[in-house]
Design a protein around this motif. Structure first.
Motif, PDB file in Angstrom:
ATOM      1  N   SER A  74       0.814  -0.904  -0.095  1.00  0.00           N
ATOM      2  CA  SER A  74       0.054   0.107   0.010  1.00  0.00           C
ATOM      3  C   SER A  74       0.978   1.443   0.054  1.00  0.00           C
ATOM      4  CB  SER A  74      -0.366  -0.100   1.402  1.00  0.00           C
ATOM      5  OG  SER A  74      -1.594   1.158   1.402  1.00  0.00           O
ATOM      6  N   HIS A  75       0.286   2.231  -0.048  1.00  0.00           N
ATOM      7  CA  HIS A  75       0.999   3.090   0.034  1.00  0.00           C
ATOM      8  C   HIS A  75       2.494   3.809  -1.258  1.00  0.00           C
ATOM      9  CE1 HIS A  75      -1.473   3.962   3.297  1.00  0.00           C
ATOM     10  NE2 HIS A  75      -1.286   4.270   4.367  1.00  0.00           N
ATOM     11  N   ALA A  76       1.490   3.346  -2.518  1.00  0.00           N
ATOM     12  CA  ALA A  76       3.374   3.661  -3.280  1.00  0.00           C
ATOM     13  C   ALA A  76       3.115   4.858  -4.016  1.00  0.00           C
ATOM     14  CB  ALA A  76       2.556   2.370  -4.042  1.00  0.00           C
ATOM     15  N   GLY A  77       4.173   5.546  -4.409  1.00  0.00           N
ATOM     16  CA  GLY A  77       3.864   6.452  -5.052  1.00  0.00           C
ATOM     17  C   GLY A  77       3.860   7.847  -4.044  1.00  0.00           C
ATOM     18  N   LEU A  78       3.533   9.042  -5.479  1.00  0.00           N
ATOM     19  CA  LEU A  78       3.480  10.435  -4.335  1.00  0.00           C
ATOM     20  C   LEU A  78       1.959  10.335  -3.435  1.00  0.00           C
ATOM     21  CD1 LEU A  78       4.290  12.270  -7.792  1.00  0.00           C
ATOM     22  CD2 LEU A  78       5.978  12.404  -5.437  1.00  0.00           C
ATOM     23  N   THR A  79       1.267   9.557  -4.014  1.00  0.00           N
ATOM     24  CA  THR A  79      -0.703   9.798  -3.104  1.00  0.00           C
ATOM     25  C   THR A  79      -0.378   9.227  -1.996  1.00  0.00           C
ATOM     26  OG1 THR A  79      -0.724   8.118  -4.512  1.00  0.00           O
ATOM     27  CG2 THR A  79      -2.008  10.281  -5.806  1.00  0.00           C
ATOM     28  N   MET A 127       0.920  15.802  -7.486  1.00  0.00           N
ATOM     29  CA  MET A 127       0.917  14.644  -8.866  1.00  0.00           C
ATOM     30  C   MET A 127       1.086  15.704 -10.188  1.00  0.00           C
ATOM     31  SD  MET A 127      -2.212  12.010  -8.993  1.00  0.00           S
ATOM     32  CE  MET A 127      -1.971  10.803 -10.125  1.00  0.00           C
ATOM     33  N   ASP A 128       0.398  16.708  -9.832  1.00  0.00           N
ATOM     34  CA  ASP A 128       0.281  17.759 -11.258  1.00  0.00           C
ATOM     35  C   ASP A 128       1.749  18.405 -10.914  1.00  0.00           C
ATOM     36  OD1 ASP A 128      -2.050  17.718 -12.034  1.00  0.00           O
ATOM     37  OD2 ASP A 128      -2.686  19.354 -10.403  1.00  0.00           O
ATOM     38  N   LYS A 129       2.648  18.366  -9.354  1.00  0.00           N
ATOM     39  CA  LYS A 129       4.019  18.919  -9.976  1.00  0.00           C
ATOM     40  C   LYS A 129       4.702  18.684 -10.383  1.00  0.00           C
ATOM     41  CE  LYS A 129       7.372  21.061  -6.618  1.00  0.00           C
ATOM     42  NZ  LYS A 129       7.817  21.823  -5.347  1.00  0.00           N
ATOM     43  N   TYR A 130       4.953  17.172  -9.888  1.00  0.00           N
ATOM     44  CA  TYR A 130       5.953  16.534 -10.712  1.00  0.00           C
ATOM     45  C   TYR A 130       5.575  15.628 -12.086  1.00  0.00           C
ATOM     46  CZ  TYR A 130       8.432  17.496  -6.424  1.00  0.00           C
ATOM     47  OH  TYR A 130       8.909  17.040  -5.264  1.00  0.00           O
ATOM     48  N   GLY A 131       4.427  15.826 -12.413  1.00  0.00           N
ATOM     49  CA  GLY A 131       4.430  16.364 -13.828  1.00  0.00           C
ATOM     50  C   GLY A 131       3.318  14.732 -14.556  1.00  0.00           C
ATOM     51  N   ILE A 132       2.790  13.794 -13.705  1.00  0.00           N
ATOM     52  CA  ILE A 132       1.489  12.710 -13.826  1.00  0.00           C
ATOM     53  C   ILE A 132       0.233  13.379 -13.016  1.00  0.00           C
ATOM     54  CG2 ILE A 132       4.015  11.456 -13.126  1.00  0.00           C
ATOM     55  CD1 ILE A 132       2.628  10.577 -10.705  1.00  0.00           C
ATOM     56  N   GLY A 133       0.303  14.482 -13.701  1.00  0.00           N
ATOM     57  CA  GLY A 133      -1.233  15.050 -13.945  1.00  0.00           C
ATOM     58  C   GLY A 133      -1.966  14.498 -15.064  1.00  0.00           C
ATOM     59  N   THR A 134      -3.560  15.737 -14.992  1.00  0.00           N
ATOM     60  CA  THR A 134      -4.051  15.000 -16.575  1.00  0.00           C
ATOM     61  C   THR A 134      -3.916  16.021 -17.111  1.00  0.00           C
ATOM     62  OG1 THR A 134      -6.227  15.360 -14.701  1.00  0.00           O
ATOM     63  CG2 THR A 134      -6.705  15.396 -17.121  1.00  0.00           C
ATOM     64  N   GLU A 135      -3.457  17.453 -16.895  1.00  0.00           N
ATOM     65  CA  GLU A 135      -3.009  17.746 -18.391  1.00  0.00           C
ATOM     66  C   GLU A 135      -1.716  17.740 -18.567  1.00  0.00           C
ATOM     67  OE1 GLU A 135      -2.476  20.368 -21.105  1.00  0.00           O
ATOM     68  OE2 GLU A 135      -4.456  20.214 -19.986  1.00  0.00           O
TER      69      GLU A 135
END
Lengths: 289, 318
Positions: free
Chosen positions: B112-117, B297-305
């Motif tokens: 669990s708790h993988a990644g930036l999120t 996610m947005d700051k590190y380049g993995i967001g929707t945009e």
């Protein structure tokens, strides 16, 4: 039941097997293999109850794990002599396409091996897992595991040592090969183990000690350890051995931890060990299939 | 948002694991669970309440947990280990390598708790290298489900699969959009939306981000084919090659380092079998930091945009 003389004679042959395997491979770890030969002979030829037809799950049989996997030539000799595979296969030790890997592995399907070992510190945890499974299954057989003493410098050993008494694992006998030596020298010089009996006792283990190169002491202590099972505590035997036991020039030093004897040294060593059961025929082309 | 995949609620993927474990515990009495002092975080209390004898609390000792799991598996049990992804992989890599992977043990490493999120706990705990570490191990199956329902389905499915599995999920509440009764087939991607201009291959939390991006892209006239890659190893090569053959370019999207993740696996596949313009949405050789999951996610380049931008770039490179 094997007699004391029979067990001693098996251990002597096993020592010859160790030396010949390592010599022909021109590498391997003879020192502690020779030191632990009496223990494994006692376990496989007297103490443990198991079937010669190998079952990975070890259900309803005693199970042995070798955590200090570098003493593989000892274990391979024992397994072959116990009937798990043809003794001629010892010729393939550390060769290409062999089931007898430098360190024990399950990958090639060698009967008798249940988990890979060699990267130290892992076997005690695995043995605890097997012991817990046996308890869940109502299987009253025993799990044995051997570790080295240098191996006790690994942190995972102490994680495992803490967990077995917590979970009241009382179908487990751990044995530490306390020869006082490791690759870089004596334990005391490399990394002192401190007061080992006190350490294990303080973790909640029943602690026994024995002379691992005296078959009578080995048998008596293993039987004593078995009598102490079922008391909601695991048992550890701190086994004093001599690295290189049985070969005078290999004893009393760490120098033969991982060095193969050359032809002359082999001859000199074998002269000290009677060929009791017949040497395995050396056949580098041997193929088990 | 995407036909056939309406958002029906919000729950963390780790809840899907906990509920799946409870269910699989009911179905199969060989299933046992181990945890390294994170029962609440892994949501496994219901399993423990129902099957206390089949649960082993190991304490803060992950290396020992992996070894004990290997021993239980040797005896025929199906152990599910539970801790954070960081402590399920990097911390215990050698234990997994020798006692589990090399020894072919049927252990399910549930992380669990993988990644930036993971969010506010920061980079010490935000592992972004775990997929790479685990996919490199011979024989290891690597699964990264996208929502509560898929994580639950995956948890149940891996019990029936013999062999070591790395199941990776996360901490935050996340939209639920996969059907509750979906079949979960290890190694088979799910075509969520057909399209003709670009293939978007997304895994884990990024599937939802990709769904949002598809909405934007479609409004711009870019026809997107969206594929949910829940299994990174074995990769569904057939589905990916078929899709990229049609669209001519692709984007991968994951909550992981660029080096070693889904993008790397797809790039290898395409490079060898079907070279095509490809863009990788992933964290690029940096550690994370404390913060709210979506903002990170947005700051590190993995967001929707970022997904939308990558898709436009891939299409432009055709």
């Amino acid at each position: 039941m094997a007699s004391l003389a029979e067990l001693q004679s098996t251990a002597t042959q096993v020592r010859r097997d160790i030396l010949r395997q390592v010599h022909y491979a021109t590498c391997g770890h003879p020192g502690a293999s020779l030191g632990c030969a009496d223990l494994l002979t006692a376990l496989y030829f007297e103490i443990m109850s198991y079937t010669r037809t190998f079952h990975m799950d070890g259900a309803n049989e005693d199970v042995f794990f070798l955590s200090n996997g570098h003493i593989s030539p000892l274990w391979y000799s024992i397994l072959a002599r116990a009937g798990f595979f043809d003794i001629r296969e010892l010729s393939t030790f550390r060769q290409m396409n062999s089931r007898l890997q430098g360190h024990p592995a399950t990958h090639e399907g060698l009967p008798g091996v249940r988990v890979a070992s060699g990267s130290l510190g892992q076997g005690l945890s695995v043995a605890i897992g097997m012991a817990l499974a046996k308890r869940l299954n109502g299987d009253n057989k025993t799990v044995y595991v051997l570790t080295g003493d240098g191996e006790l410098q690994e942190g995972q050993i102490w994680e495992a040592a803490m967990s077995a008494p917590h979970h009241k694992v009382d179908n487990l006998i751990a044995i530490v090969d306390w020869n006082g030596q490791q690759i870089d020298g004596p334990n005391e010089k490399v990394m002192s183990l401190g007061d080992l009996p006190a350490k294990w006792e303080s973790f909640g283990w029943i602690v026994l000690q024995m002379d691992g190169n005296d078959m009578t002491s080995v048998l008596n202590t293993l039987k004593q350890a078995k009598d102490m099972l079922g008391k909601e505590r695991p048992v550890v035997i701190l086994m004093k051995t001599e690295m290189g036991a049985g070969v005078d020039f290999m004893m009393g030093t760490h120098k033969w931890h991982g060095v193969a004897p050359n032809a002359e040294q082999l001859e000199q060593a074998l002269a000290q060990l009677e060929e009791t059961l017949g040497d395995y025929p050396y056949d580098p082309e041997y193929n088990q299939v | 948002m995407i036909d056939g995949f309406p958002v029906t609620g919000k729950k963390a993927t780790r809840n899907g694991f906990g509920d799946g474990l409870f269910e699989v515990g009911q179905q199969n009495d060989r299933v046992v669970a181990l945890c390294a002092d994170l029962v609440g975080s892994l949501k496994i209390q219901s399993f423990i309440d129902a099957y206390p004898e089949r649960f082993f609390q190991i304490g803060v000792a992950e290396a020992n947990m992996m070894g004990i799991a290997a021993g239980l598996a040797t005896a025929g049990k199906i152990p599910f280990t539970g801790t954070f992804a960081n402590f399920s992989t990097g911390r215990v890599y050698d234990q997994i390598r020798q006692s589990i992977a090399y020894s072919h043990k049927n252990v399910k490493i549930c992380a669990s708790h993988a990644g930036l999120t993971l969010g506010e706990d920061g980079a010490t705990h935000q592992i972004l290298e775990d997929i790479g570490l685990m996919k490199m191990l011979p024989g290891m199956t690597v699964i990264n489900p996208c929502d509560y329902n898929q994580t639950k389905a995956a948890t149940i499915a891996i019990a029936d699969h013999y062999g070591p599995v790395y199941l990776r999920f996360g901490r935050p509440g996340w939209p639920i959009f996969m059907p509750e009764d979906q079949p979960f087939e290890i190694g088979k991607g799910i075509l969520m939306k057909p399209g003709s201009d670009v293939t978007i291959l997304a895994t884990g939390h990024l599937v939802y981000k990709a769904m949002e991006a598809v909405e934007i892209l479609e409004s711009e006239g870019i026809s997107c084919e969206l594929i949910n890659i829940h299994t990174i190893k074995p990769l569904d090569e057939e589905l990916i090659l078929e899709s990229v053959s049609k669209t001519g370019c692709c984007v991968t999207a994951e909550e992981h380092q660029r080096l070693g993740g889904l993008g790397g696996s797809v790039a290898t596949l395409l490079g060898m079998k079907k070279p095509a313009p490809m863009e990788v949405v992933a964290v690029n050789d940096t550690f994370g930091e404390s913060g709210p999951p979506v903002d990170l996610m947005d700051k590190y380049g993995i967001g929707t945009e970022d997904v939308a931008k990558a898709a436009r770039a891939a299409v432009n490179r055709k």
